[in-house]
Structure formats: structure tokens, C-alpha cells
Design a protein around this motif. Structure first.
Motif, PDB file in Angstrom:
ATOM      1  N   ILE A  19       0.832  -1.208   0.000  1.00 50.75           N
ATOM      2  CA  ILE A  19       0.000   0.000   0.000  1.00 50.75           C
ATOM      3  C   ILE A  19       0.864   1.254   0.000  1.00 50.75           C
ATOM      4  CG2 ILE A  19      -0.286   0.138   2.502  1.00 50.75           C
ATOM      5  CD1 ILE A  19      -3.020   0.932  -0.060  1.00 50.75           C
ATOM      6  N   ASP A  20       2.056   1.163   0.597  1.00 47.79           N
ATOM      7  CA  ASP A  20       2.923   2.342   0.610  1.00 47.79           C
ATOM      8  C   ASP A  20       3.396   2.693  -0.798  1.00 47.79           C
ATOM      9  OD1 ASP A  20       4.587   0.009   0.653  1.00 47.79           O
ATOM     10  OD2 ASP A  20       6.289   1.261   1.235  1.00 47.79           O
ATOM     11  N   LYS A  21       3.658   1.700  -1.614  1.00 49.21           N
ATOM     12  CA  LYS A  21       4.095   1.969  -2.996  1.00 49.21           C
ATOM     13  C   LYS A  21       2.945   2.560  -3.812  1.00 49.21           C
ATOM     14  CE  LYS A  21       7.992   0.109  -1.944  1.00 49.21           C
ATOM     15  NZ  LYS A  21       7.993   0.274  -0.506  1.00 49.21           N
ATOM     16  N   ILE A  22       1.747   2.055  -3.601  1.00 50.79           N
ATOM     17  CA  ILE A  22       0.560   2.579  -4.290  1.00 50.79           C
ATOM     18  C   ILE A  22       0.328   4.032  -3.882  1.00 50.79           C
ATOM     19  CG2 ILE A  22      -1.946   2.346  -4.519  1.00 50.79           C
ATOM     20  CD1 ILE A  22      -1.463  -0.723  -4.083  1.00 50.79           C
ATOM     21  N   THR A  23       0.511   4.304  -2.593  1.00 49.69           N
ATOM     22  CA  THR A  23       0.339   5.669  -2.097  1.00 49.69           C
ATOM     23  C   THR A  23       1.395   6.599  -2.690  1.00 49.69           C
ATOM     24  OG1 THR A  23      -0.590   4.797  -0.049  1.00 49.69           O
ATOM     25  CG2 THR A  23       0.176   7.069  -0.013  1.00 49.69           C
ATOM     26  N   HIS A  24       2.647   6.158  -2.706  1.00 47.57           N
ATOM     27  CA  HIS A  24       3.703   6.960  -3.321  1.00 47.57           C
ATOM     28  C   HIS A  24       3.366   7.249  -4.782  1.00 47.57           C
ATOM     29  CE1 HIS A  24       7.216   7.211  -0.540  1.00 47.57           C
ATOM     30  NE2 HIS A  24       6.568   6.234   0.069  1.00 47.57           N
ATOM     31  N   PHE A  25       2.950   6.241  -5.520  1.00 42.30           N
ATOM     32  CA  PHE A  25       2.598   6.371  -6.932  1.00 42.30           C
ATOM     33  C   PHE A  25       1.506   7.430  -7.121  1.00 42.30           C
ATOM     34  CE2 PHE A  25       0.378   5.167 -10.811  1.00 42.30           C
ATOM     35  CZ  PHE A  25       1.411   4.858 -11.680  1.00 42.30           C
ATOM     36  N   ALA A  26       0.443   7.340  -6.324  1.00 41.97           N
ATOM     37  CA  ALA A  26      -0.695   8.248  -6.477  1.00 41.97           C
ATOM     38  C   ALA A  26      -0.363   9.675  -6.056  1.00 41.97           C
ATOM     39  CB  ALA A  26      -1.885   7.724  -5.668  1.00 41.97           C
ATOM     40  N   VAL A  27       0.281   9.829  -4.915  1.00 43.13           N
ATOM     41  CA  VAL A  27       0.558  11.168  -4.397  1.00 43.13           C
ATOM     42  C   VAL A  27       1.561  11.907  -5.276  1.00 43.13           C
ATOM     43  CG1 VAL A  27       1.581  12.412  -2.446  1.00 43.13           C
ATOM     44  CG2 VAL A  27      -0.084  10.611  -2.028  1.00 43.13           C
ATOM     45  N   PHE A  28       2.603  11.216  -5.707  1.00 38.42           N
ATOM     46  CA  PHE A  28       3.578  11.884  -6.567  1.00 38.42           C
ATOM     47  C   PHE A  28       3.045  12.061  -7.987  1.00 38.42           C
ATOM     48  CE2 PHE A  28       6.193  11.326  -2.962  1.00 38.42           C
ATOM     49  CZ  PHE A  28       7.152  12.322  -3.045  1.00 38.42           C
ATOM     50  N   GLY A  29       2.080  11.244  -8.387  1.00 39.40           N
ATOM     51  CA  GLY A  29       1.387  11.491  -9.647  1.00 39.40           C
ATOM     52  C   GLY A  29       0.627  12.800  -9.586  1.00 39.40           C
ATOM     53  N   LEU A  30      -0.048  13.026  -8.475  1.00 35.81           N
ATOM     54  CA  LEU A  30      -0.760  14.288  -8.280  1.00 35.81           C
ATOM     55  C   LEU A  30       0.215  15.455  -8.244  1.00 35.81           C
ATOM     56  CD1 LEU A  30      -3.295  15.920  -7.634  1.00 35.81           C
ATOM     57  CD2 LEU A  30      -2.963  15.316  -5.237  1.00 35.81           C
ATOM     58  N   LEU A  31       1.310  15.307  -7.509  1.00 38.43           N
ATOM     59  CA  LEU A  31       2.310  16.374  -7.434  1.00 38.43           C
ATOM     60  C   LEU A  31       2.876  16.691  -8.821  1.00 38.43           C
ATOM     61  CD1 LEU A  31       4.106  18.301  -5.781  1.00 38.43           C
ATOM     62  CD2 LEU A  31       5.709  16.393  -5.506  1.00 38.43           C
ATOM     63  N   GLY A  32       3.232  15.666  -9.575  1.00 38.93           N
ATOM     64  CA  GLY A  32       3.764  15.880 -10.920  1.00 38.93           C
ATOM     65  C   GLY A  32       2.773  16.595 -11.826  1.00 38.93           C
ATOM     66  N   THR A  33       1.507  16.216 -11.727  1.00 38.49           N
ATOM     67  CA  THR A  33       0.467  16.857 -12.537  1.00 38.49           C
ATOM     68  C   THR A  33       0.290  18.315 -12.146  1.00 38.49           C
ATOM     69  OG1 THR A  33      -0.678  14.747 -12.788  1.00 38.49           O
ATOM     70  CG2 THR A  33      -1.950  16.727 -13.253  1.00 38.49           C
ATOM     71  N   LEU A  34       0.279  18.588 -10.851  1.00 38.54           N
ATOM     72  CA  LEU A  34       0.127  19.973 -10.397  1.00 38.54           C
ATOM     73  C   LEU A  34       1.289  20.845 -10.879  1.00 38.54           C
ATOM     74  CD1 LEU A  34      -1.164  19.380  -6.761  1.00 38.54           C
ATOM     75  CD2 LEU A  34      -2.463  20.258  -8.709  1.00 38.54           C
ATOM     76  N   ILE A  35       2.487  20.300 -10.828  1.00 41.26           N
ATOM     77  CA  ILE A  35       3.646  21.056 -11.324  1.00 41.26           C
ATOM     78  C   ILE A  35       3.554  21.241 -12.834  1.00 41.26           C
ATOM     79  CG2 ILE A  35       6.145  21.034 -11.613  1.00 41.26           C
ATOM     80  CD1 ILE A  35       6.258  19.455  -8.923  1.00 41.26           C
ATOM     81  N   ALA A  36       3.197  20.189 -13.552  1.00 37.05           N
ATOM     82  CA  ALA A  36       3.098  20.273 -15.018  1.00 37.05           C
ATOM     83  C   ALA A  36       2.072  21.314 -15.447  1.00 37.05           C
ATOM     84  CB  ALA A  36       2.746  18.904 -15.602  1.00 37.05           C
ATOM     85  N   ARG A  37       1.000  21.451 -14.686  1.00 37.14           N
ATOM     86  CA  ARG A  37      -0.046  22.426 -15.029  1.00 37.14           C
ATOM     87  C   ARG A  37       0.442  23.857 -14.933  1.00 37.14           C
ATOM     88  NH1 ARG A  37      -5.566  21.719 -12.230  1.00 37.14           N
ATOM     89  NH2 ARG A  37      -6.052  23.253 -13.809  1.00 37.14           N
ATOM     90  N   THR A  38       1.513  24.089 -14.166  1.00 40.27           N
ATOM     91  CA  THR A  38       2.018  25.453 -14.013  1.00 40.27           C
ATOM     92  C   THR A  38       3.008  25.836 -15.104  1.00 40.27           C
ATOM     93  OG1 THR A  38       3.899  24.826 -12.611  1.00 40.27           O
ATOM     94  CG2 THR A  38       1.792  25.271 -11.505  1.00 40.27           C
ATOM     95  N   GLN A  39       3.356  24.896 -15.960  1.00 34.63           N
ATOM     96  CA  GLN A  39       4.384  25.122 -16.976  1.00 34.63           C
ATOM     97  C   GLN A  39       3.788  25.577 -18.298  1.00 34.63           C
ATOM     98  OE1 GLN A  39       7.621  24.863 -15.899  1.00 34.63           O
ATOM     99  NE2 GLN A  39       6.499  24.513 -13.987  1.00 34.63           N
ATOM    100  N   ARG A  40       4.625  26.204 -19.108  1.00 33.59           N
ATOM    101  CA  ARG A  40       4.222  26.564 -20.468  1.00 33.59           C
ATOM    102  C   ARG A  40       4.018  25.286 -21.272  1.00 33.59           C
ATOM    103  NH1 ARG A  40       9.029  30.009 -20.290  1.00 33.59           N
ATOM    104  NH2 ARG A  40       9.899  28.439 -21.671  1.00 33.59           N
ATOM    105  N   PRO A  41       3.216  25.344 -22.338  1.00 35.87           N
ATOM    106  CA  PRO A  41       3.037  24.163 -23.187  1.00 35.87           C
ATOM    107  C   PRO A  41       4.379  23.625 -23.679  1.00 35.87           C
ATOM    108  CG  PRO A  41       1.463  25.864 -23.784  1.00 35.87           C
ATOM    109  CD  PRO A  41       2.402  26.478 -22.776  1.00 35.87           C
ATOM    110  N   GLY A  42       4.507  22.311 -23.678  1.00 39.00           N
ATOM    111  CA  GLY A  42       5.730  21.669 -24.125  1.00 39.00           C
ATOM    112  C   GLY A  42       6.745  21.445 -23.015  1.00 39.00           C
ATOM    113  N   ARG A  43       6.491  22.008 -21.839  1.00 41.96           N
ATOM    114  CA  ARG A  43       7.423  21.835 -20.717  1.00 41.96           C
ATOM    115  C   ARG A  43       6.818  20.934 -19.635  1.00 41.96           C
ATOM    116  NH1 ARG A  43      11.808  25.053 -19.699  1.00 41.96           N
ATOM    117  NH2 ARG A  43      11.217  25.163 -17.512  1.00 41.96           N
ATOM    118  N   TRP A  44       5.975  19.993 -20.030  1.00 39.70           N
ATOM    119  CA  TRP A  44       5.333  19.063 -19.102  1.00 39.70           C
ATOM    120  C   TRP A  44       6.354  18.212 -18.362  1.00 39.70           C
ATOM    121  CZ3 TRP A  44       6.836  14.289 -20.573  1.00 39.70           C
ATOM    122  CH2 TRP A  44       7.199  14.121 -21.905  1.00 39.70           C
ATOM    123  N   TRP A  45       7.500  17.970 -18.971  1.00 37.07           N
ATOM    124  CA  TRP A  45       8.535  17.133 -18.368  1.00 37.07           C
ATOM    125  C   TRP A  45       9.066  17.716 -17.062  1.00 37.07           C
ATOM    126  CZ3 TRP A  45      13.014  19.825 -17.905  1.00 37.07           C
ATOM    127  CH2 TRP A  45      13.186  20.915 -18.745  1.00 37.07           C
TER     128      TRP A  45
END
Length: 114
Positions: A19-45
Motif C-alpha cells: 500500500i505504501d508503494k501505491i500511495t507513493h505512486f498516487a501522491v507523486f502522480g498528483l504532485l507531478g500533474t500539479l507542477i506540469a499544469r504550471t508550466q508553459r506548453p511543451g514543458r510538461w517534463w
């Protein structure tokens, strides 16, 4: 939330295998998405990179917390979660529109009575 949880000596989790790995996967997925949303197009990485780096630093930080351990598998789950979520966000238009949908309707401006 991540910073506070990782600084605790023990975190309450249900007795589910990995469950800890699943939690890490989900929470950091959310974090990555939130950061990507703040970037200019093409800088999703940037969302993937920063979430992965934060996961790495967070694992290192846990080495100083009594009762916690450092696991490379947690960092791998962090990075894969960020990678998966950001790629879904950037390549699946319906999902992106769902995340960016305005939840509150704007009210029309009141009409002045004369």
C-alpha cells in the motif's frame, strides 16, 4: 502534505500489501500533474523531473527521521507515478479538460436598478 507525512516516525496505513508503494505512486502522480499544469506548453517534463527530485530528497530526509527507512523502491514509485500521471494529463484531452473544469459557475453581475 508529503513533507509532513514523511517527517513522522510512523504513518498509519491499512494492512494491504505494498500500500505504501501505491500511495507513493498516487501522491507523486498528483504532485507531478500539479507542477506540469504550471508550466508553459511543451514543458510538461518539468513536472516529472521536479516530482522525482522531490521524491529523492524526501527519501534522503527520511533517513534522519527515527522509525523511518530509505527505500529506492519508494523513489521508483514516486517517479513512475509522476511519469504516468503527467503523460496521461498531457496526452489525454478529456482527462485534462476534466481536471481544468471550473467547479463553480460564475454568477452574472447584478443589474443596477434605476
Amino acid at each position: 502534505m508529503i513533507f509532513v507525512a514523511s517527517g513522522r516516525g510512523q504513518v498509519a496505513v491499512p494492512p494491504v500489501i505494498n500500500i505504501d508503494k501505491i500511495t507513493h505512486f498516487a501522491v507523486f502522480g498528483l504532485l507531478g500533474t500539479l507542477i506540469a499544469r504550471t508550466q508553459r506548453p511543451g514543458r510538461w517534463w518539468v513536472g516529472i523531473l521536479l516530482a522525482s527530485l522531490y521524491g529523492l530528497v524526501d527519501e534522503w530526509r527520511q533517513s534522519f527521521t527515527p522509525g523511518r527507512s530509505v527505500e529506492v523502491a519508494d523513489w521508483v514509485a514516486d517517479t513512475l507515478g509522476a511519469l504516468t500521471a503527467v503523460l496521461i494529463y498531457t496526452h489525454w484531452k478529456r482527462y485534462r479538460l476534466l481536471l481544468e473544469k471550473n467547479l463553480w459557475r460564475s454568477r452574472p453581475a447584478p443589474v443596477a436598478k434605476s
